[in-house]
Design an enzyme around this catalytic site. Structure first.
Site, mmCIF file in Angstrom:
data_model
loop_
_atom_site.group_PDB
_atom_site.id
_atom_site.type_symbol
_atom_site.label_atom_id
_atom_site.label_comp_id
_atom_site.label_asym_id
_atom_site.label_seq_id
_atom_site.Cartn_x
_atom_site.Cartn_y
_atom_site.Cartn_z
ATOM 1 N N ILE A 45 14.285 7.289 -20.426
ATOM 2 C CA ILE A 45 14.419 7.709 -21.820
ATOM 3 C C ILE A 45 15.875 8.100 -22.115
ATOM 4 O O ILE A 45 16.316 8.083 -23.262
ATOM 5 C CB ILE A 45 13.457 8.880 -22.123
ATOM 6 N N LYS A 46 16.628 8.420 -21.084
ATOM 7 C CA LYS A 46 18.022 8.834 -21.263
ATOM 8 C C LYS A 46 18.899 7.703 -21.811
ATOM 9 O O LYS A 46 19.981 7.957 -22.334
ATOM 10 C CB LYS A 46 18.612 9.337 -19.945
#
Length: 165
Positions: A45-46
């Site tokens: 998700i980063k």
């Protein structure tokens, strides 16, 4: 039909939603969905957060063409920053700790980043810590910008929306 992305950055955020009603059948009535963020190009998700921080810095004039992105990272944010940097033409210098796996360091280097490994067993304020080294480097490296992921609550909140990029 699957879309063809012009760059790897266009694949960030286009992650699938999966029904998980079997897991929640006795707990919640209704449709329950999970967003599968490991389908991002950097498996995290980063990737969303990293791209958003770079785009925000570009819009604000903090990150200029040919510049250098500096960040203290344990891996995932660095990977997202490194992917975007390759496409956008930036250099990267990342600091990390000696507890980080060789594979994560090698992956960052494979994207062209310089990686400085710092000792773990020091306080964050210690000049040898990966936080302090990245803060020092942004002052020393011309045309550089520190992503500073730990101080970016607005970027984090915006990048992590379910309907985000």
């Amino acid at each position: 039909m699957k879309k063809i992305c012009a760059t790897i950055l266009d694949a960030i955020g286009d992650t699938p939603l999966v029904r998980i009603n079997t897991i929640t059948k006795d707990i919640i009535k209704g449709t329950v969905l999970a967003k599968v963020e490991t389908f991002n190009p950097g498996n995290s998700i980063k990737d969303r957060m990293a791209l958003k921080m770079i785009e925000d810095a570009e819009r604000a004039g903090l990150l200029k063409p040919g510049g250098t992105i500096i960040e203290g990272t344990s891996g995932n944010t660095g990977m997202g920053l490194a992917m975007a940097a390759v496409v956008k033409g930036y250099k990267c210098i990342f600091t990390t700790t000696d507890k980080q796996s060789k594979e994560k360091v090698d992956a960052l280097k494979a994207f062209g980043a310089d990686v400085i490994v710092c000792p773990t067993n020091v306080d964050p304020e210690d000049p040898r810590s990966y936080y302090s080294v990245s803060s020092r480097l942004v002052k020393e490296v011309p045309n550089s910008w520190k992503a500073n992921q730990y101080e970016q609550p607005v970027q984090l909140a915006g990048a992590l929306r379910a309907d985000g990029p």
